[in-house]
Design a protein around this motif. Structure first.
Motif, PDB file in Angstrom:
ATOM      1  N   GLY A 642       0.837  -1.130  -0.012  1.00  0.00           N
ATOM      2  CA  GLY A 642      -0.099   0.082  -0.118  1.00  0.00           C
ATOM      3  C   GLY A 642       0.786   1.063  -0.051  1.00  0.00           C
ATOM      4  N   GLY A 712      -2.766  -0.806 -10.852  1.00  0.00           N
ATOM      5  CA  GLY A 712      -3.811  -1.898 -10.218  1.00  0.00           C
ATOM      6  C   GLY A 712      -4.812  -2.540 -11.263  1.00  0.00           C
ATOM      7  N   GLU A 721      -9.479  -7.180 -12.556  1.00  0.00           N
ATOM      8  CA  GLU A 721      -9.720  -6.529 -11.095  1.00  0.00           C
ATOM      9  C   GLU A 721      -9.063  -5.285 -11.068  1.00  0.00           C
ATOM     10  OE1 GLU A 721      -8.961  -9.400  -8.331  1.00  0.00           O
ATOM     11  OE2 GLU A 721     -10.565 -10.485  -8.749  1.00  0.00           O
ATOM     12  N   LYS A 723      -7.521  -2.480  -8.397  1.00  0.00           N
ATOM     13  CA  LYS A 723      -7.070  -1.769  -7.283  1.00  0.00           C
ATOM     14  C   LYS A 723      -5.944  -1.243  -7.386  1.00  0.00           C
ATOM     15  CE  LYS A 723      -6.384  -3.874  -2.759  1.00  0.00           C
ATOM     16  NZ  LYS A 723      -5.080  -4.047  -2.098  1.00  0.00           N
ATOM     17  N   CYS A 725      -2.860   1.651  -6.589  1.00  0.00           N
ATOM     18  CA  CYS A 725      -1.849   2.155  -5.652  1.00  0.00           C
ATOM     19  C   CYS A 725      -1.101   3.422  -6.020  1.00  0.00           C
ATOM     20  CB  CYS A 725      -1.203   1.142  -5.086  1.00  0.00           C
ATOM     21  SG  CYS A 725      -0.090   1.458  -3.877  1.00  0.00           S
ATOM     22  N   GLN A 755      -8.661   5.915  -2.634  1.00  0.00           N
ATOM     23  CA  GLN A 755      -8.566   5.455  -4.156  1.00  0.00           C
ATOM     24  C   GLN A 755      -9.781   4.761  -4.555  1.00  0.00           C
ATOM     25  OE1 GLN A 755      -4.852   4.648  -5.464  1.00  0.00           O
ATOM     26  NE2 GLN A 755      -3.739   5.168  -3.845  1.00  0.00           N
ATOM     27  N   SER A 756     -10.310   5.270  -5.798  1.00  0.00           N
ATOM     28  CA  SER A 756     -11.571   4.768  -6.194  1.00  0.00           C
ATOM     29  C   SER A 756     -11.561   4.820  -7.632  1.00  0.00           C
ATOM     30  CB  SER A 756     -12.907   5.535  -5.751  1.00  0.00           C
ATOM     31  OG  SER A 756     -12.793   6.950  -6.381  1.00  0.00           O
ATOM     32  N   HIS A 757     -12.273   4.311  -8.417  1.00  0.00           N
ATOM     33  CA  HIS A 757     -12.349   3.961  -9.726  1.00  0.00           C
ATOM     34  C   HIS A 757     -13.629   3.812 -10.471  1.00  0.00           C
ATOM     35  CE1 HIS A 757     -12.558  -0.235  -8.906  1.00  0.00           C
ATOM     36  NE2 HIS A 757     -13.236  -0.404  -9.883  1.00  0.00           N
TER      37      HIS A 757
END
Ligand code: GLC
Length: 763
Positions: A642, A712, A721, A723, A725, A755-757
């Motif tokens: 992280g 990510g 997926e 995610k 960083c 953190q979003s997407h």
């Protein structure tokens, strides 16, 4: 603008504007059969399939400067009497303007002198085995230009070592002649034991004003590439054939007279085929300037398509141009050539098993068919008991080389195959039957499993895999302990078995599932024992005499980077805690702010500092250099922990542009657009000098590190997926990515530590 040039991102190019760079800055041309590298001075080498046995032109590796000879175009200005090259060298006549534009698959020179502008583009189109020289000349002055354009390439004798050892015999076993009917030079090579005798032709779109097949006739007995005697005042091309052997070249002269403002386009073509009629057909196909231009355009189209697979906008121009253009390009060149041939590599090493396997990882995203083709060749060189090899030669009769023995060869294949299936969704690949090197067959699944079992069965007394000659780190061979145990490979086995478990479960192979679980549990326990955990970090090797490498108790080689990164990447049990500690130790003891060193302190003598030195000098390569390939795993590990800021720092600080600007292009020396395998570390007075460029596993892992870890966007067997960083400095990023036939736009946000997407399919 940098000292020697600049990036032109819109044209996917690096533009060299000052011809005297610290070293040759090269580019690769090729269609995976016919290939060349070419420097910003048009120095370079052409080969077909395999650079050991099918080396077409000559190249002098240790010459000064290091890129002689090449694919030269001489411009003889009959009005002024000057002879110049649009690529500056070898005549080194001062130019009024100069630019060399390297872009994927194409190198273009644009230069002018005394009111004459020449544009000269080299490329090898995707479908035909031809080297194209697209040339145009323009009169920008107020006078009538009277020009002779003369191309030059020097031929070698195809088999590299045979030429080196016996050129005095071979030079009498070929002939070159101009064929007036075809308007091309024929190179007829008939060396009696040659494994390959191609038909080679060199043609032109224009009526020739003269030609040479003899290097001595062109260069002259006391001449040089700098000042060929046939281009000196009063001299003309002599139309030499070379029917009885000697030193071969192809030179074609074309006279051009141009009124002010007028322009003339033309082309030269080198063509190669198994048989003469096919080579002749290629010469005829490219016998016009428009056909040559279309060939170059096809190369640009090929690369545009490949580079569109994934595009990224992070707001950091230096990062974006690398991720969008130069890393994918570097990845595909590395997969094509492994470590065979460059201005550094001699072209004798074939495709290395483990390097090729790793290089195919990122290409699974960029060009899955190519990645799979290479993996099939990798598997075909595996032994039926699961062992790998050092190198294989898919296009060469030498076929396979087993030594030196690397213990990690077969640990990598699941990484690539898992990544490939995650990319394509095609699980049936696991069932594909492929040969072992003895001709027996096994499925891809079996090839991979046998490779893991092979390593597992060769464990040492502690239960970790045995080193043999060396693991990923070649220089561990220096310790001469074949029975040492490798911590890095132990960790990699855990990681590989986890990936294989994912596959075995889906294939409902319960015995293999149980085997993987047992290996993971067993190795994890050993790797967390006091034999491996040193208190603040993980050790590197357990020697057979009970001593260890990579411990605080060592005077040199106290801490190694790779076990710290792989502790996190393999990510089990205690590694979360200890992984953090280990990566912290790596940050404190190995980061130089220009990249992480592979170990500290470097070795002065082996095994003790008082002993005589062995191997690389301190701070260089595997002896404490900033080994780029190893840096990539640290980036990925920091993402898993992280630590976005640290991952970004580690990613950015080894980018070639960043290193080149930091140390100065003259000191760093290498191309600012592709990776080097290592940068000399701070203990050395040569700190900041770049090592071998282009052919390194760095490009592929940097692609993975950015796409799958920092951004990510991680393909799994089921889905994409996401995610990320991201570092604090990047608050938003946009990625366009094709995935299983669809294109997605993924927007990443990074606000207040969150953190979003969003992800949406685009048309
Ligand atoms: C070079 C080799 C690679 C090896 C690495 C570390 O990059 O090509 O096979 O793993 O060095 O020694």
């Amino acid at each position: 603008m940098q000292q020697y040039g600049y990036f032109d991102d819109a044209a996917a190019s690096y533009v060299v504007t000052t011809p005297q760079t610290p070293r040759p800055w090269i580019n690769y041309l090729g269609n995976r059969r016919l290939r060349a590298f070419v420097s910003h001075n048009a120095g370079g080498l052409l080969w077909h399939m395999e650079p050991y046995s099918r080396r077409i032109t000559r190249y002098h590796y240790t010459a000064a400067p290091g890129d002689r000879p090449g694919f030269y175009l001489y411009v003889r200005d009959r009005r002024t009497g000057t002879v110049w090259n649009p690529h500056f060298a070898p005549s080194c006549t001062a130019l009024d303007s100069f630019a060399c534009r390297h872009r994927p698959g194409v190198t273009e020179f644009v230069a002018s002198k005394d009111g004459v502008e020449v544009r000269f583009t080299l490329g090898i189109p995707p479908t035909d085995d031809v080297l194209l020289w697209q040339v145009s000349v323009r009169n920008t002055g107020t006078f009538t230009a009277d020009i002779q354009l003369v191309n030059f390439m020097e031929f070698g004798l195809l088999e590299f070592m045979r030429e080196a050892l016996g050129w005095c015999y071979l030079k009498n076993q070929f002939e070159l002649r101009y064929d007036p009917e075809l308007g091309a030079i024929r190179y007829n090579y008939h060396v009696f034991e040659a494994p390959f005798s191609p038909a080679m032709l060199i043609g032109c779109s224009e009526q020739l004003s003269g030609w040479e097949c003899s290097r001595e006739a062109f260069i002259g007995k006391s001449g040089s590439y700098e000042s060929p005697s046939a281009l000196r005042p009063g001299a003309e091309l002599s139309n030499s054939d070379l029917p009885l052997g000697g030193h071969a070249c192809a030179v074609q002269g074309v006279n051009v007279r141009l009124a002010p403002g007028a322009e003339k386009a033309l082309g030269f073509t080198f063509a190669l085929a198994d048989k003469w009629p096919q080579a002749e057909a290629l010469i005829r196909k490219y016998q016009s300037a428009t056909a040559v231009a279309a060939g170059i355009a096809a190369i640009d189209a090929f690369w545009r398509e490949r580079l569109q697979a994934t595009t990224v906008a992070t707001g950091d121009a230096v990062v974006d141009r690398m991720v969008n253009i130069w890393i994918p390009y570097n990845c595909m060149v590395a997969l094509d050539l492994a470590r065979t041939i460059s201005t550094d590599h001699m072209g004798t090493d074939g495709l290395r098993y483990r390097d090729t396997t790793q290089d195919a990882m990122a290409v699974a995203n960029l060009d899955p068919a190519f990645a799979l083709q290479r993996m099939r060749q990798v598997f075909a060189s595996q032994t039926p008991d699961g062992g790998g090899c050092f190198a294989f030669f898919p296009d060469d009769p030498r076929a396979i080389r087993d030594t030196p023995q690397r213990c990690d060869n077969t640990v990598w294949q699941i990484y690539t195959i898992h990544n490939l299936i995650a990319e394509t969704g095609d699980m049936s690949l696991l069932e594909e039957q492929l040969p072992y090197r003895d001709g027996s067959q096994g499925s891809v699944y079996e090839h991979i499993l046998k490779g893991l079992v092979y390593i597992y069965e060769r464990r040492g007394p502690t239960g970790l895999p045995t080193l043999y000659h060396a693991d990923w780190n070649d220089s561990l061979a220096l310790f001469g302990d074949e029975h040492a145990e490798s911590v890095m490979l132990g960790m990699q086995m855990v990681y590989s078995c986890k990936l294989f478990l994912d596959v075995a479960r889906r294939c409902q192979r319960s015995a293999d599932v149980a085997w993987c679980e047992r290996v993971i549990a067993e190795l994890t326990t050993i790797l967390n024992s006091d034999k491996v955990w040193d208190g603040r970090w993980y050790r590197r090797l357990l020697f057979s005499n009970g001593k260890v490498l990579g411990s605080a108790a060592n005077r040199q080689g106290r801490i190694y980077l790779n076990p710290q990164s792989w502790a996190v990447l393999s990510g089990v049990g205690d590694f979360e805690n200890r992984g953090r500690m280990a990566m912290q130790a790596a940050a404190e003891m190995l980061d130089s702010d220009a990249g992480l060193r592979i170990l500290m302190p470097p070795f002065k003598g082996i095994p003790e500092p008082e002993d005589p030195p062995l191997g690389s000098n301190p701070g260089i390569g595997e002896n404490g250099g900033i080994f780029s390939h190893a840096n990539t795993w640290a980036i990925m590990a920091e993402c898993l922990l992280g630590n976005g800021d640290r991952a970004w720092k580690y990613f950015r600080q080894i980018l070639p542009q960043v290193v080149s600007e930091r140390f100065g292009a003259d000191h760093y020396e290498r191309e600012p657009y592709v990776f080097v395998s290592s940068i000399i570390g701070p203990v050395s007075d040569r700190f900041g000098e770049g090592g071998i460029s282009w052919l390194t596993g760095t490009a592929n892992w940097m692609h993975i590190a950015m796409l799958q870890y920092i951004l990510g966007i991680h393909p799994t067997l089921d889905r994409l997926e996401i995610k990320p960083c991201l570092p604090q400095s990047v608050t938003a990023a946009r990625v366009k990515r094709t995935y299983r036939g669809k294109t997605y736009q993924i927007d990443l946000q990074h606000r207040n530590g969150q953190q979003s997407h969003t992800c949406r399919e685009t048309a």
